[in-house]
Design a protein around this motif. Sequence first.
Motif, PDB file in Angstrom:
ATOM      1  N   ILE A 233     -49.276  -4.342 -39.413  1.00 42.96           N
ATOM      2  CA  ILE A 233     -48.893  -2.933 -39.450  1.00 42.96           C
ATOM      3  C   ILE A 233     -49.146  -2.382 -38.053  1.00 42.96           C
ATOM      4  CG2 ILE A 233     -49.349  -0.668 -40.454  1.00 42.96           C
ATOM      5  CD1 ILE A 233     -50.158  -2.084 -43.029  1.00 42.96           C
ATOM      6  N   THR A 234     -48.085  -1.968 -37.385  1.00 40.82           N
ATOM      7  CA  THR A 234     -48.151  -1.624 -35.966  1.00 40.82           C
ATOM      8  C   THR A 234     -47.625  -0.218 -35.699  1.00 40.82           C
ATOM      9  OG1 THR A 234     -47.900  -3.930 -35.264  1.00 40.82           O
ATOM     10  CG2 THR A 234     -47.305  -2.238 -33.651  1.00 40.82           C
ATOM     11  N   HIS A 235     -48.299   0.462 -34.794  1.00 41.67           N
ATOM     12  CA  HIS A 235     -47.793   1.732 -34.272  1.00 41.67           C
ATOM     13  C   HIS A 235     -47.828   1.666 -32.747  1.00 41.67           C
ATOM     14  CE1 HIS A 235     -47.902   5.892 -32.810  1.00 41.67           C
ATOM     15  NE2 HIS A 235     -47.197   6.183 -33.872  1.00 41.67           N
ATOM     16  N   LYS A 236     -46.736   2.057 -32.103  1.00 44.35           N
ATOM     17  CA  LYS A 236     -46.671   2.078 -30.638  1.00 44.35           C
ATOM     18  C   LYS A 236     -46.247   3.465 -30.172  1.00 44.35           C
ATOM     19  CE  LYS A 236     -45.681  -2.842 -30.044  1.00 44.35           C
ATOM     20  NZ  LYS A 236     -44.851  -3.856 -29.358  1.00 44.35           N
ATOM     21  N   SER A 237     -47.035   4.038 -29.272  1.00 50.18           N
ATOM     22  CA  SER A 237     -46.699   5.334 -28.690  1.00 50.18           C
ATOM     23  C   SER A 237     -45.986   5.113 -27.363  1.00 50.18           C
ATOM     24  CB  SER A 237     -47.961   6.157 -28.454  1.00 50.18           C
ATOM     25  OG  SER A 237     -48.584   6.488 -29.679  1.00 50.18           O
ATOM     26  N   ALA A 238     -44.834   5.748 -27.202  1.00 47.09           N
ATOM     27  CA  ALA A 238     -44.101   5.661 -25.944  1.00 47.09           C
ATOM     28  C   ALA A 238     -44.350   6.885 -25.073  1.00 47.09           C
ATOM     29  CB  ALA A 238     -42.603   5.513 -26.217  1.00 47.09           C
TER      30      ALA A 238
END
Length: 271
Positions: A233-238
């Motif tokens: 389960i991944t979250h990436k902030s750009a």
Amino acid sequence: MSGSPTLKVAIAGASGRMGRMLIEAVQAADDCVLAGALDVPGSPALGHDATAFLGRASGVAITADLGAGLAGAEVLIDFTRPEGTLAHLAACRDHGVRAVIGTTGFTDEQKAEIAEHARHIPIVLAPNMSVGVNVVLKLLDMAARALSEGYDIEIIEAHHRHKVDAPSGTALKMGEVVANALGRDLKACAVYGREGVTGERDPSTIGFATVRGGDIVGDHTVLFAGTGERIEITHKSASRVTYAQGSLRAARFLADKPHGLFGMDDVLGLA
């Protein structure tokens, strides 16, 4: 909101990367107005207009005087350092100003101090103001309960080279959510580093791995590694803009609260 549809917002750390992002978000919001801008004593930004970096004037000068910076504000948004945030909260309490706190790295004693302030003013405290991250926290609670047997849990996070605390507050919050769902105490089961001959992995532990480099805004992955399958389960902030927008949602949430300590799960109705 003092009989006005416009929310009067003060920003701490006004000349920093996050401070400027927050100021820009306030300026762009139809229902918010910049009412104060704080920075540390000795900052070269003191006395300058808070929106000069945007090429226009707001009439709000950056100040180190907490009383002056909070005088016209209804809510303070603070993404600074623990010691500074606590000083700001004491001033907010004195002036009856609500607070949205995105600062990380608080000790248990400092968290208790925040809770004491929340008996007098409403505070949203969250290690990550991103709407997406807080949805992920809800998903992690569900996943941990369903994958409670036969899965090793590792949390991997990456941030820019300037971040001073590790693991990130978001990674620790993810660990807390998973540990609570499993009926464990994160302090007792967390493993923050591995080196040398460590022996086999203890299945009751939750591992953390930290990466620091470049301009990475913030990446977080929780890995549930079982036999024959892995769930990630991944979250990436750009961009930090997601933190700024979440902070404004939190500020609006506090508008009718007399006091109390809240999290982003309360703000988003996920509690």
